[in-house]
Design a protein around this motif. Structure first.
Motif, PDB file in Angstrom:
ATOM      1  N   VAL A 228       0.912  -1.308  -0.086  1.00  0.00           N
ATOM      2  CA  VAL A 228      -0.007  -0.154   0.235  1.00  0.00           C
ATOM      3  C   VAL A 228       1.010   1.177  -0.058  1.00  0.00           C
ATOM      4  CG1 VAL A 228      -1.720   1.248   1.476  1.00  0.00           C
ATOM      5  CG2 VAL A 228      -1.851  -1.178   1.266  1.00  0.00           C
ATOM      6  N   PRO A 229       0.623   2.153  -0.711  1.00  0.00           N
ATOM      7  CA  PRO A 229      -0.803   2.479  -1.769  1.00  0.00           C
ATOM      8  C   PRO A 229      -0.353   2.116  -3.066  1.00  0.00           C
ATOM      9  CG  PRO A 229       0.523   4.479  -1.613  1.00  0.00           C
ATOM     10  CD  PRO A 229       1.494   3.463  -0.882  1.00  0.00           C
ATOM     11  N   LEU A 230       0.441   1.241  -3.419  1.00  0.00           N
ATOM     12  CA  LEU A 230       0.665   0.573  -4.810  1.00  0.00           C
ATOM     13  C   LEU A 230       0.078  -0.897  -4.889  1.00  0.00           C
ATOM     14  CD1 LEU A 230       4.294   1.859  -5.073  1.00  0.00           C
ATOM     15  CD2 LEU A 230       2.395   3.128  -5.856  1.00  0.00           C
ATOM     16  N   HIS A 231      -1.131  -0.947  -4.311  1.00  0.00           N
ATOM     17  CA  HIS A 231      -1.330  -2.377  -4.366  1.00  0.00           C
ATOM     18  C   HIS A 231      -2.764  -2.597  -5.088  1.00  0.00           C
ATOM     19  CE1 HIS A 231      -4.134   0.071  -1.780  1.00  0.00           C
ATOM     20  NE2 HIS A 231      -4.891  -0.796  -1.797  1.00  0.00           N
ATOM     21  N   ALA A 232      -3.520  -1.562  -5.575  1.00  0.00           N
ATOM     22  CA  ALA A 232      -4.616  -1.798  -6.303  1.00  0.00           C
ATOM     23  C   ALA A 232      -4.731  -2.524  -7.484  1.00  0.00           C
ATOM     24  CB  ALA A 232      -5.383  -0.242  -6.614  1.00  0.00           C
ATOM     25  N   TRP A 233      -3.607  -2.881  -8.092  1.00  0.00           N
ATOM     26  CA  TRP A 233      -3.638  -3.836  -9.223  1.00  0.00           C
ATOM     27  C   TRP A 233      -3.575  -5.135  -9.009  1.00  0.00           C
ATOM     28  CZ3 TRP A 233       0.077  -7.604  -9.612  1.00  0.00           C
ATOM     29  CH2 TRP A 233       1.014  -7.393  -8.652  1.00  0.00           C
ATOM     30  N   ALA A 234      -3.366  -5.747  -7.802  1.00  0.00           N
ATOM     31  CA  ALA A 234      -3.024  -7.088  -7.441  1.00  0.00           C
ATOM     32  C   ALA A 234      -4.593  -7.833  -7.518  1.00  0.00           C
ATOM     33  CB  ALA A 234      -2.595  -7.144  -6.171  1.00  0.00           C
ATOM     34  N   PRO A 235      -5.619  -7.187  -6.497  1.00  0.00           N
ATOM     35  CA  PRO A 235      -6.942  -7.867  -6.690  1.00  0.00           C
ATOM     36  C   PRO A 235      -7.578  -8.345  -8.132  1.00  0.00           C
ATOM     37  CG  PRO A 235      -6.965  -6.726  -4.768  1.00  0.00           C
ATOM     38  CD  PRO A 235      -5.754  -6.210  -5.650  1.00  0.00           C
ATOM     39  N   PRO A 236      -7.699  -7.249  -9.003  1.00  0.00           N
ATOM     40  CA  PRO A 236      -8.471  -7.335 -10.268  1.00  0.00           C
ATOM     41  C   PRO A 236      -7.451  -8.137 -11.101  1.00  0.00           C
ATOM     42  CG  PRO A 236      -7.745  -5.016  -9.957  1.00  0.00           C
ATOM     43  CD  PRO A 236      -7.337  -5.576  -8.553  1.00  0.00           C
ATOM     44  N   THR A 237      -5.835  -8.179 -10.799  1.00  0.00           N
ATOM     45  CA  THR A 237      -5.403  -8.850 -11.913  1.00  0.00           C
ATOM     46  C   THR A 237      -5.185 -10.176 -11.448  1.00  0.00           C
ATOM     47  OG1 THR A 237      -3.800  -6.757 -11.986  1.00  0.00           O
ATOM     48  CG2 THR A 237      -2.663  -9.016 -12.742  1.00  0.00           C
ATOM     49  N   TYR A 238      -5.059 -10.513 -10.175  1.00  0.00           N
ATOM     50  CA  TYR A 238      -5.283 -11.859  -9.559  1.00  0.00           C
ATOM     51  C   TYR A 238      -6.602 -12.789 -10.210  1.00  0.00           C
ATOM     52  CZ  TYR A 238      -1.264 -11.248  -6.352  1.00  0.00           C
ATOM     53  OH  TYR A 238      -0.240 -11.101  -6.022  1.00  0.00           O
ATOM     54  N   GLU A 239      -7.859 -11.769 -10.054  1.00  0.00           N
ATOM     55  CA  GLU A 239      -9.101 -12.391 -10.495  1.00  0.00           C
ATOM     56  C   GLU A 239      -9.010 -12.598 -11.860  1.00  0.00           C
ATOM     57  OE1 GLU A 239     -13.001 -13.627  -9.681  1.00  0.00           O
ATOM     58  OE2 GLU A 239     -11.410 -13.065  -8.314  1.00  0.00           O
ATOM     59  N   GLY A 240      -8.571 -11.751 -12.673  1.00  0.00           N
ATOM     60  CA  GLY A 240      -8.631 -11.917 -14.193  1.00  0.00           C
ATOM     61  C   GLY A 240      -7.879 -12.817 -14.821  1.00  0.00           C
ATOM     62  N   SER A 241      -6.680 -13.293 -14.052  1.00  0.00           N
ATOM     63  CA  SER A 241      -5.702 -14.285 -14.637  1.00  0.00           C
ATOM     64  C   SER A 241      -6.140 -15.776 -14.505  1.00  0.00           C
ATOM     65  CB  SER A 241      -4.326 -14.315 -13.627  1.00  0.00           C
ATOM     66  OG  SER A 241      -3.919 -12.849 -13.650  1.00  0.00           O
ATOM     67  N   PRO A 242      -5.489 -16.682 -15.263  1.00  0.00           N
ATOM     68  CA  PRO A 242      -5.894 -18.060 -15.096  1.00  0.00           C
ATOM     69  C   PRO A 242      -5.336 -18.338 -13.639  1.00  0.00           C
ATOM     70  CG  PRO A 242      -4.708 -17.624 -17.202  1.00  0.00           C
ATOM     71  CD  PRO A 242      -4.648 -16.460 -16.411  1.00  0.00           C
ATOM     72  N   LEU A 243      -5.993 -19.112 -13.060  1.00  0.00           N
ATOM     73  CA  LEU A 243      -5.472 -19.538 -11.772  1.00  0.00           C
ATOM     74  C   LEU A 243      -3.946 -20.011 -11.445  1.00  0.00           C
ATOM     75  CD1 LEU A 243      -8.733 -21.636 -10.491  1.00  0.00           C
ATOM     76  CD2 LEU A 243      -8.044 -19.365  -9.640  1.00  0.00           C
ATOM     77  N   PRO A 244      -3.622 -20.595 -12.176  1.00  0.00           N
ATOM     78  CA  PRO A 244      -1.904 -20.900 -12.083  1.00  0.00           C
ATOM     79  C   PRO A 244      -1.223 -20.040 -12.263  1.00  0.00           C
ATOM     80  CG  PRO A 244      -3.118 -22.770 -13.653  1.00  0.00           C
ATOM     81  CD  PRO A 244      -3.892 -21.567 -13.363  1.00  0.00           C
ATOM     82  N   ILE A 245      -1.710 -18.651 -13.131  1.00  0.00           N
ATOM     83  CA  ILE A 245      -0.713 -17.550 -13.084  1.00  0.00           C
ATOM     84  C   ILE A 245      -0.918 -16.875 -11.849  1.00  0.00           C
ATOM     85  CG2 ILE A 245      -0.367 -15.638 -14.517  1.00  0.00           C
ATOM     86  CD1 ILE A 245       0.680 -18.356 -15.691  1.00  0.00           C
ATOM     87  N   ALA A 246      -2.406 -16.580 -11.318  1.00  0.00           N
ATOM     88  CA  ALA A 246      -2.575 -16.084 -10.038  1.00  0.00           C
ATOM     89  C   ALA A 246      -1.739 -16.532  -9.213  1.00  0.00           C
ATOM     90  CB  ALA A 246      -3.940 -16.035  -9.948  1.00  0.00           C
TER      91      ALA A 246
END
Length: 486
Positions: A228-246
């Motif tokens: 934080v405060p450079l964290h906002a990318w993580a949740p949507p990126t993990y959610e949009g990735s294939p599960l192994p890439i997440a």
């Protein structure tokens, strides 16, 4: 003065990792895509073996006087290379169901994974700022494309989500890299040093330009660990990735960011900034995780909080490096187990789904439920996750020993807050599942009701069992890891 010869034995881990990239590419072009996964798996194993064999040799690519090397073997570097190689092979195993369907581009997928592994190895052994940043970008750049590979997932929404996650990850990463490069440039302008060993002497100048350079370096590299405060990318990126890439983003990518950040903060005076980042990161991560209803987003916010725990001992500088490195290894093992269980419980190409879709999962698949409970308990710092318990104790002990009792209290308080969502998920696994006869509007819940027990493929099972055994071994004998880092 005569330049020193290059020590090729010290470079064996890099040769193995980079050679894997080339061999995967050649296998895809000349032999066929059926062999690329095996080539990557063998290359990952070779990289880990080379890192163990080379151990702590002398550095290479050094200045004529033998100091200030650009490639610096160390116990931490060797351990990191082994972990990167193991994570790459493990993520490949989790990806096998999607690759077997023929909808995932196997050649490109394995090539990008191998390239990212090479970047991780370089980060661990980097001895100067240029090598460090180049290695970090080599680790990160392939992930932009791997995140977008969820285009083969069912449904238009998955395709849009993957594209959005990939673009978000790319744009924010470019900005953070520019900030880190600016910090490196300002630090060089003020101190004339690029090699990490010489940053110690250069930091004594304490010029305003150097101070700004250190702050920008820390802020730019903090993006890689989703601080934080450079964290906002993580949740949507993990959610949009294939599960192994997440899983790879949450483990290998975060480990690379921790190593890069540690290389700076243990040599330059950034204690106050690191402590503030640690407090904000663990607190915001835990509080937002309490409200999550989707499993991947919960794990994403949990990993943000875990990054705060890792940053806390780094506020001690070199005195906290061993505790931070040990916690990072404990974390990536437990986080990998959590994502492996989610991958095993979901159909190939699907996202993580809602938390409610895991209701009763431990009743249907007891061993998968036990593995996820082991991971969640470890991340919470509770038995039977002894590895996570020792990790938390190590951090708190290091902080108290060096007079940072207030920061140790913040870590302990956040660990208590995190219990709420870890226990909630663990309890949900043993709650009676939704019956098929009850109308279910959400597709995730309907899928869980209609397919209460999915067969687990052998590669996924093998990766999960291996990770669980490592977690149990580290829980009962954590000294093995501490000895490897010493």
């Amino acid at each position: 003065m005569r330049a020193q010869a290059v020590d090729h034995l010290s470079l064996l881990p890099l040769y193995a990792a980079a050679g894997t990239v080339v061999l995967v590419l050649l296998a895809d072009l000349l032999i066929g895509r059926r062999f690329v996964a095996g080539t990557l798996a063998l290359g990952g194993l070779a990289t880990g073996v080379c890192a163990i064999v080379t151990g702590s040799r002398a550095g290479t690519f050094c200045a004529p006087d033998g100091t200030a090397c650009s490639w610096v073997p160390s116990p931490l570097a060797a351990t990191a290379a082994v972990v990167f190689a193991a994570l790459t092979v493990g993520v490949l195993a989790l990806s096998v169901p999607s690759l077997r369907l023929g909808t995932a581009p196997a050649g490109e997928y394995c090539f990008l994974l191998a390239a990212s592994m090479t970047g991780g190895v370089v980060v661990g052994y980097a001895g100067d700022l240029i090598t460090l940043i180049v290695g970090l970008e080599t680790l990160t750049l392939p992930l932009y494309l791997l995140v977008g590979l969820r285009r083969f997932a069912p449904g238009e929404r998955a395709t849009t989500s993957a594209a959005s996650a990939s673009v978000t990850f790319f744009l924010i990463s470019v900005v953070s890299t520019a900030i880190a490069l600016l910090g490196a440039a300002l630090n060089y302008a003020a101190t004339g040093a690029l090699h990490l060993d010489r940053l110690i002497a250069g930091a004594g100048l304490t010029a305003p330009v150097a101070d700004v350079g250190v702050a920008l370096l820390v802020i730019g590299l903090a993006f890689k660990v989703a601080a934080v405060p450079l964290h906002a990318w993580a949740p949507p990126t993990y959610e949009g990735s294939p599960l192994p890439i997440a899983a790879y983003l949450s483990t290998a990518s975060k480990l690379g960011g921790v190593l890069a950040l540690a290389a700076i903060v243990v040599r330059l005076d950034a204690a106050e900034l690191t402590a503030v980042l640690a407090i904000l990161t663990m607190t915001v991560g835990n509080l937002v995780a309490l409200r999550q209803t989707r499993i991947v987003r919960l794990l994403a916010w949990s990993s943000i909080a875990q990054a705060g725990y890792i940053l806390a001992p780094l506020a001690l500088g070199a005195d906290g490096l061993r505790a931070a490195a040990a916690y990072a290894v404990f974390f990536v093992v437990l986080e990998f187990i959590a994502f492996a269980v989610v991958t095993a419980l979901r159909p190939p190409g699907a996202d993580g789904g809602l938390l409610d879709s895991y209701r009763g999962a431990a009743r249907r698949s007891p061993w998968l439920g036990a593995a996820l409970v082991l991971a969640l308990a470890g991340l919470a710092g509770l038995p039977p996750g002894l590895a996570g318990l020792f990790a938390k104790v190590t951090i708190v002990d290091a902080l108290i020993d060096h007079g940072q009792t207030w920061l140790a209290f913040v870590v302990a308080l956040n660990a208590v807050v995190a219990l709420a969502y870890y226990v909630r998920v663990a309890a949900l696994l043993y709650t009676p599942p939704t019956r098929v006869g009850i109308p279910v509007a959400d597709p995730d819940l309907l899928d869980a009701a209609l397919h209460p027990r999915r067969p687990v493929t052998r590669p996924v099972a093998a990766a999960l069992i291996a990770a669980a055994l490592v977690a149990v071994a580290l829980g009962f004998a954590p000294q093995l890891l501490f000895d490897a880092l010493s």
